[in-house]
Scaffold this motif. Structure first.
Motif, short mmCIF file in Angstrom:
data_model
loop_
_atom_site.label_atom_id
_atom_site.label_comp_id
_atom_site.label_asym_id
_atom_site.label_seq_id
_atom_site.Cartn_x
_atom_site.Cartn_y
_atom_site.Cartn_z
N ARG A 104 0.82 -1.22 0.00
CA ARG A 104 0.00 0.00 0.00
C ARG A 104 0.85 1.26 0.00
O ARG A 104 0.46 2.27 -0.55
CB ARG A 104 -0.93 0.01 1.21
N SER A 105 2.00 1.18 0.63
CA SER A 105 2.88 2.36 0.70
C SER A 105 3.74 2.52 -0.55
O SER A 105 3.97 3.65 -1.00
CB SER A 105 3.81 2.25 1.91
N ILE B 83 12.65 2.33 5.48
CA ILE B 83 11.44 2.08 6.25
C ILE B 83 11.78 2.27 7.72
O ILE B 83 12.64 1.56 8.27
CB ILE B 83 10.92 0.65 6.00
N PRO B 84 11.13 3.24 8.40
CA PRO B 84 11.50 3.51 9.79
C PRO B 84 11.21 2.35 10.74
O PRO B 84 12.00 2.04 11.61
CB PRO B 84 10.68 4.75 10.16
N HIS B 85 10.09 1.69 10.57
CA HIS B 85 9.76 0.52 11.40
C HIS B 85 8.59 -0.23 10.77
O HIS B 85 7.79 0.35 10.04
CB HIS B 85 9.41 0.93 12.83
#
Length: 77
Positions: free
Chosen positions: A6-7, A63-65
Protein backbone atom coordinates in the motif's frame (compact mmCIF):
# COMPACT_ATOMS: atom_id res chain seq x y z
CA UNK A 1 0.72 -8.23 -2.24
CA UNK A 2 3.28 -7.69 0.47
CA UNK A 3 2.86 -5.80 3.72
CA UNK A 4 4.42 -2.66 2.20
CA UNK A 5 2.37 -2.76 -1.01
CA UNK A 6 0.00 0.00 0.00
CA UNK A 7 2.88 2.36 0.70
CA UNK A 8 5.21 1.48 -2.18
CA UNK A 9 3.14 -0.41 -4.77
CA UNK A 10 3.85 -3.69 -6.54
CA UNK A 11 7.43 -4.88 -6.90
CA UNK A 12 7.23 -4.36 -10.69
CA UNK A 13 6.73 -0.65 -10.00
CA UNK A 14 10.07 -0.51 -8.17
CA UNK A 15 12.15 -1.89 -11.07
CA UNK A 16 14.59 0.82 -12.19
CA UNK A 17 16.56 -1.09 -14.85
CA UNK A 18 16.99 -4.52 -16.39
CA UNK A 19 20.08 -6.03 -18.01
CA UNK A 20 19.08 -8.54 -20.65
CA UNK A 21 20.25 -10.43 -23.68
CA UNK A 22 18.06 -9.53 -26.65
CA UNK A 23 17.04 -11.76 -29.57
CA UNK A 24 20.26 -10.84 -31.44
CA UNK A 25 22.47 -11.93 -28.55
CA UNK A 26 23.39 -8.41 -27.45
CA UNK A 27 23.60 -7.50 -23.76
CA UNK A 28 21.50 -4.35 -23.31
CA UNK A 29 20.43 -2.23 -20.36
CA UNK A 30 16.74 -1.37 -20.42
CA UNK A 31 15.34 1.52 -18.36
CA UNK A 32 13.09 4.55 -18.77
CA UNK A 33 15.68 6.30 -20.95
CA UNK A 34 17.07 3.31 -22.90
CA UNK A 35 14.44 1.25 -24.75
CA UNK A 36 11.44 2.71 -22.85
CA UNK A 37 8.86 0.57 -24.73
CA UNK A 38 10.74 -2.60 -23.85
CA UNK A 39 11.07 -1.40 -20.24
CA UNK A 40 7.29 -0.95 -20.11
CA UNK A 41 6.75 -4.45 -21.52
CA UNK A 42 9.24 -6.14 -19.19
CA UNK A 43 7.50 -4.74 -16.12
CA UNK A 44 4.37 -6.68 -16.95
CA UNK A 45 2.58 -4.66 -19.60
CA UNK A 46 3.63 -6.73 -22.59
CA UNK A 47 2.68 -10.24 -23.52
CA UNK A 48 5.54 -12.15 -24.99
CA UNK A 49 9.16 -13.21 -24.88
CA UNK A 50 11.61 -10.34 -25.20
CA UNK A 51 14.93 -11.92 -24.28
CA UNK A 52 16.76 -13.33 -21.28
CA UNK A 53 16.91 -11.10 -18.21
CA UNK A 54 20.22 -11.49 -16.38
CA UNK A 55 19.79 -8.84 -13.66
CA UNK A 56 17.33 -6.38 -12.17
CA UNK A 57 17.95 -3.09 -10.35
CA UNK A 58 15.23 -2.15 -7.86
CA UNK A 59 14.40 1.03 -5.99
CA UNK A 60 15.17 0.60 -2.27
CA UNK A 61 13.04 2.29 0.36
CA UNK A 62 14.02 3.42 3.84
CA UNK A 63 11.44 2.08 6.25
CA UNK A 64 11.50 3.51 9.79
CA UNK A 65 9.76 0.52 11.40
CA UNK A 66 7.47 -2.34 10.58
CA UNK A 67 5.03 -3.97 12.96
CA UNK A 68 3.69 -7.35 11.95
CA UNK A 69 1.48 -9.81 13.73
CA UNK A 70 -0.41 -13.01 13.12
CA UNK A 71 -3.75 -14.09 14.54
CA UNK A 72 -4.56 -17.76 14.98
CA UNK A 73 -7.84 -19.29 16.07
CA UNK A 74 -9.31 -22.74 16.29
CA UNK A 75 -11.81 -23.28 13.46
CA UNK A 76 -13.14 -26.46 15.13
CA UNK A 77 -14.96 -24.67 17.95
Amino acid sequence: MGILGRSYGWLAQSVRSVDMIDARGNLITVDKDNHPDLFWALRGSGGGNFGIVVSFTFQAYRIPHVIKGVLHWDWNI
